[in-house]
Write a protein that holds these residues in place. Structure first.
Motif, short mmCIF file in Angstrom:
data_model
loop_
_atom_site.label_atom_id
_atom_site.label_comp_id
_atom_site.label_asym_id
_atom_site.label_seq_id
_atom_site.Cartn_x
_atom_site.Cartn_y
_atom_site.Cartn_z
N GLY A 79 37.50 33.50 48.65
CA GLY A 79 36.80 34.31 49.63
C GLY A 79 36.60 35.76 49.20
N LEU A 80 36.40 35.97 47.90
CA LEU A 80 36.23 37.32 47.36
C LEU A 80 34.76 37.63 47.11
CD1 LEU A 80 39.16 37.15 44.78
CD2 LEU A 80 39.14 38.41 46.94
N PRO A 81 34.40 38.91 47.01
CA PRO A 81 33.00 39.25 46.72
C PRO A 81 32.55 38.63 45.40
CG PRO A 81 34.22 41.21 47.41
CD PRO A 81 35.24 40.12 47.21
N GLY A 82 31.32 38.15 45.38
CA GLY A 82 30.79 37.55 44.16
C GLY A 82 29.31 37.26 44.28
N ALA A 83 28.70 36.93 43.16
CA ALA A 83 27.27 36.66 43.14
C ALA A 83 26.93 35.34 43.80
CB ALA A 83 26.78 36.64 41.69
N GLY A 84 27.90 34.42 43.82
CA GLY A 84 27.64 33.06 44.27
C GLY A 84 27.47 32.15 43.08
N GLY A 108 23.29 46.69 35.27
CA GLY A 108 23.15 47.14 36.64
C GLY A 108 24.23 46.57 37.54
N ALA A 109 24.34 47.14 38.72
CA ALA A 109 25.30 46.70 39.72
C ALA A 109 24.55 46.23 40.96
CB ALA A 109 26.26 47.83 40.09
N VAL A 110 24.99 45.11 41.52
CA VAL A 110 24.40 44.58 42.75
C VAL A 110 25.49 44.51 43.81
CG1 VAL A 110 23.04 42.74 43.78
CG2 VAL A 110 22.88 43.16 41.31
N VAL A 111 25.27 45.20 44.93
CA VAL A 111 26.21 45.18 46.04
C VAL A 111 25.42 44.85 47.30
CG1 VAL A 111 27.86 46.49 47.42
CG2 VAL A 111 27.73 46.86 44.94
N VAL A 163 13.52 38.71 29.81
CA VAL A 163 13.90 37.71 28.80
C VAL A 163 15.02 36.85 29.34
CG1 VAL A 163 14.86 37.39 26.48
CG2 VAL A 163 13.16 39.18 26.89
N GLU A 164 16.07 37.48 29.89
CA GLU A 164 17.15 36.74 30.53
C GLU A 164 17.99 37.68 31.36
OE1 GLU A 164 18.84 35.23 26.89
OE2 GLU A 164 20.57 36.54 27.08
N ILE A 165 18.68 37.11 32.35
CA ILE A 165 19.65 37.84 33.16
C ILE A 165 21.03 37.24 32.89
CG2 ILE A 165 20.33 38.56 35.49
CD1 ILE A 165 17.47 37.95 36.40
N ASN A 166 21.98 38.09 32.53
CA ASN A 166 23.35 37.64 32.27
C ASN A 166 24.26 38.17 33.36
OD1 ASN A 166 22.99 36.50 29.40
ND2 ASN A 166 22.06 38.52 29.27
N GLY A 167 25.09 37.30 33.92
CA GLY A 167 25.92 37.67 35.07
C GLY A 167 27.22 38.34 34.67
N ARG A 168 27.12 39.39 33.87
CA ARG A 168 28.30 40.11 33.36
C ARG A 168 27.82 41.42 32.76
NH1 ARG A 168 26.88 39.83 28.27
NH2 ARG A 168 25.88 37.95 27.50
N GLY A 222 27.62 41.70 42.17
CA GLY A 222 28.22 41.63 40.84
C GLY A 222 27.54 42.59 39.89
N VAL A 223 27.92 42.51 38.62
CA VAL A 223 27.27 43.30 37.58
C VAL A 223 26.46 42.37 36.69
CG1 VAL A 223 28.95 45.18 37.56
CG2 VAL A 223 29.34 43.18 36.12
N THR A 224 25.35 42.87 36.16
CA THR A 224 24.49 42.05 35.32
C THR A 224 24.03 42.83 34.09
OG1 THR A 224 22.44 42.68 36.47
CG2 THR A 224 23.61 40.71 37.26
N HIS A 225 23.66 42.07 33.09
CA HIS A 225 23.09 42.61 31.85
C HIS A 225 21.76 41.90 31.67
CE1 HIS A 225 22.91 44.02 27.68
NE2 HIS A 225 22.66 42.77 27.30
N THR A 226 20.65 42.60 31.92
CA THR A 226 19.33 41.99 31.90
C THR A 226 18.58 42.44 30.65
OG1 THR A 226 19.26 42.04 34.31
CG2 THR A 226 17.18 41.67 33.17
N GLU A 227 18.04 41.48 29.91
CA GLU A 227 17.25 41.78 28.72
C GLU A 227 15.77 41.61 29.04
OE1 GLU A 227 18.79 39.44 25.52
OE2 GLU A 227 20.76 40.39 25.63
N LEU A 228 14.96 42.57 28.57
CA LEU A 228 13.54 42.59 28.88
C LEU A 228 12.74 42.97 27.65
CD1 LEU A 228 15.09 44.55 31.29
CD2 LEU A 228 13.02 43.80 32.49
#
Length: 404
Positions: A96-101, A207-210, A281-286, A265-271
């Motif tokens: 039950g902790l915060p997360g992207a799903g 980036g950060a998503v809250v 290009v891709e979204i990485n969930g970290r 969560g935090v993400t590393h997105t390549e474009l």
């Protein structure tokens, strides 16, 4: 085993040269408990405690997480290891902790699924097809138009990614991508993606998503080499990079995260910055790899490990105000040919950091036999990207590899 403010659970860690700075930054924000495959060594000084568990056994990790939560409050969970982010999402959901799903994280890991979802949402994507054999790969490339990119469905770091300019090259690239896929998670093994080749510079944005709100933290500009492969040779982060405020880029990033329902969560997105605009290009969930968060720390003052902890605990991270112009970059040293390492020397002067990445006796092979065959890195800082590039060139020339 008592921690009055609870602990943030870190699942996995990675190699010390690549990840120690993140662990130190995270530990400075909140007490950490680590799940690790082996007894911690250098990590111990940053931890409130640790549990040894088979990290590839999701049921075992979930059981260990429940046991930990029964003994001490677990207030957040995170991982910066690509292979463990899906398991981490399951732990967050279970406790039950915060997360992207779990669905959002699967959407990051499965690049075919990402393409389908982003295309359906109207987020500009390359033309693509997922294929299971060589003949269909060639047919897909013929339909898309040459050149094309052929790559595995669920790997990162450009492993197994090949540029193919004709049908024969596509056939070879399909086998290279499919073979590479076998080192990844079973769910993504076999087959390959065939995609339109996008022209333009390649960047990444961490980036950060809250609560669904996306905030870009820093931009890295990437250097690619070893044609027709896409080895990531280096990155540069600049404190005053105007892309951070580019409305088109920000809109694309926000729309992409919304489309995959990445809520937290935090993400590393390549474009790619193409003539038609920024394309994912891709979204990485970290957080990013390749020391990109370290570059950002030195260039912008952002503490990436602390940001990851804040977001894991459900808090909006505090981003420092822009500092004076400063560019920080990394370059990775590759051997000129396949070899066995005897020794690696890295420079001491004129660098922010430098380290050998392999031990004597290590066998190194270049693409397509192997990927990310790096023997050292150098990190340099300067007032602007051009000066930083010159310093990186000099530092890289002072890395010496002796072979057996």
């Amino acid at each position: 085993m008592s921690e009055p403010d609870g602990v943030v659970l870190v699942i996995g860690c990675g190699m010390r040269p690549y990840r120690e700075y993140l662990l130190a930054s995270a530990a400075g924000r909140h007490p950490l408990w680590m799940f690790t495959a082996d007894e911690p060594t250098w990590q111990s000084g940053y931890l409130a405690g640790a549990t040894v568990v088979d990290l590839m056994d999701r049921d075992a990790v979930l059981a260990a997480a429940r046991e930990l939560a029964a003994a001490v409050p677990v207030v957040g969970v995170l991982s910066w290891d690509e292979a463990l982010i899906v398991t981490t999402a399951h732990v967050a959901a279970d406790l039950g902790l915060p997360g992207a799903g779990t669905g959002a994280i699967e959407g990051c890991r499965d690049k075919f699924h990402s393409r389908e979802v982003l295309t359906a949402a109207g987020v500009d994507q390359p033309r693509f097809a997922f294929v299971r054999d060589e003949a269909h790969a060639v047919a897909a490339a013929d339909a898309i138009g040459y050149p094309v990119i052929v790559k595995p469905r669920g790997l990162g770091a450009s492993i197994g990614v090949v540029l193919a300019e004709d049908a024969d090259a596509v056939a070879r690239a399909f086998h290279a991508a499919e073979e590479s896929s076998l080192i990844g998670a079973k769910a993504y093994q076999g087959g390959a993606l065939v995609e339109e080749y996008l022209t333009g510079p390649e960047i990444s944005v961490d980036g950060a998503v809250v609560a669904g709100a996306y905030t870009p933290l820093f931009v890295a500009r990437k250097t690619i080499g070893m044609h027709p492969y896409f080895e990531e040779l280096g990155h540069v982060v600049s404190a005053d990079d105007d892309l951070l405020d580019d409305p088109g880029l920000r809109a694309t990033l926000a729309a992409a995260h919304k489309a995959i329902e990445f809520d937290h969560g935090v993400t590393h997105t390549e474009l790619k910055l193409t003539p038609r605009g920024p394309v994912i290009v891709e979204i990485n969930g970290r957080l990013g790899g390749d020391l990109i968060p370290l570059l950002a720390r030195h260039a912008t003052g952002v503490e990436p490990g602390a940001v990851a902890v804040d977001v894991a605990m459900g808090r909006t991270p505090v981003v420092p105000e822009a500092r004076e112009p400063r560019s920080v970059g990394v370059r990775f040293a590759y051997p000129a040919a396949d070899c066995v390492v005897a020794a690696v020397h890295v420079p001491d002067d004129g660098v922010v950091a430098a380290a050998a990445l392999v031990e004597p006796g290590t066998e190194m092979r270049l693409p397509p036999a192997a990927f990310i065959s790096r023997h050292a890195y150098v990190v340099c800082a300067a007032a602007d990207p051009d000066e930083c590039a010159a310093l990186l060139d000099k530092a890289l020339s002072e890395v010496h590899l002796s072979t057996a």
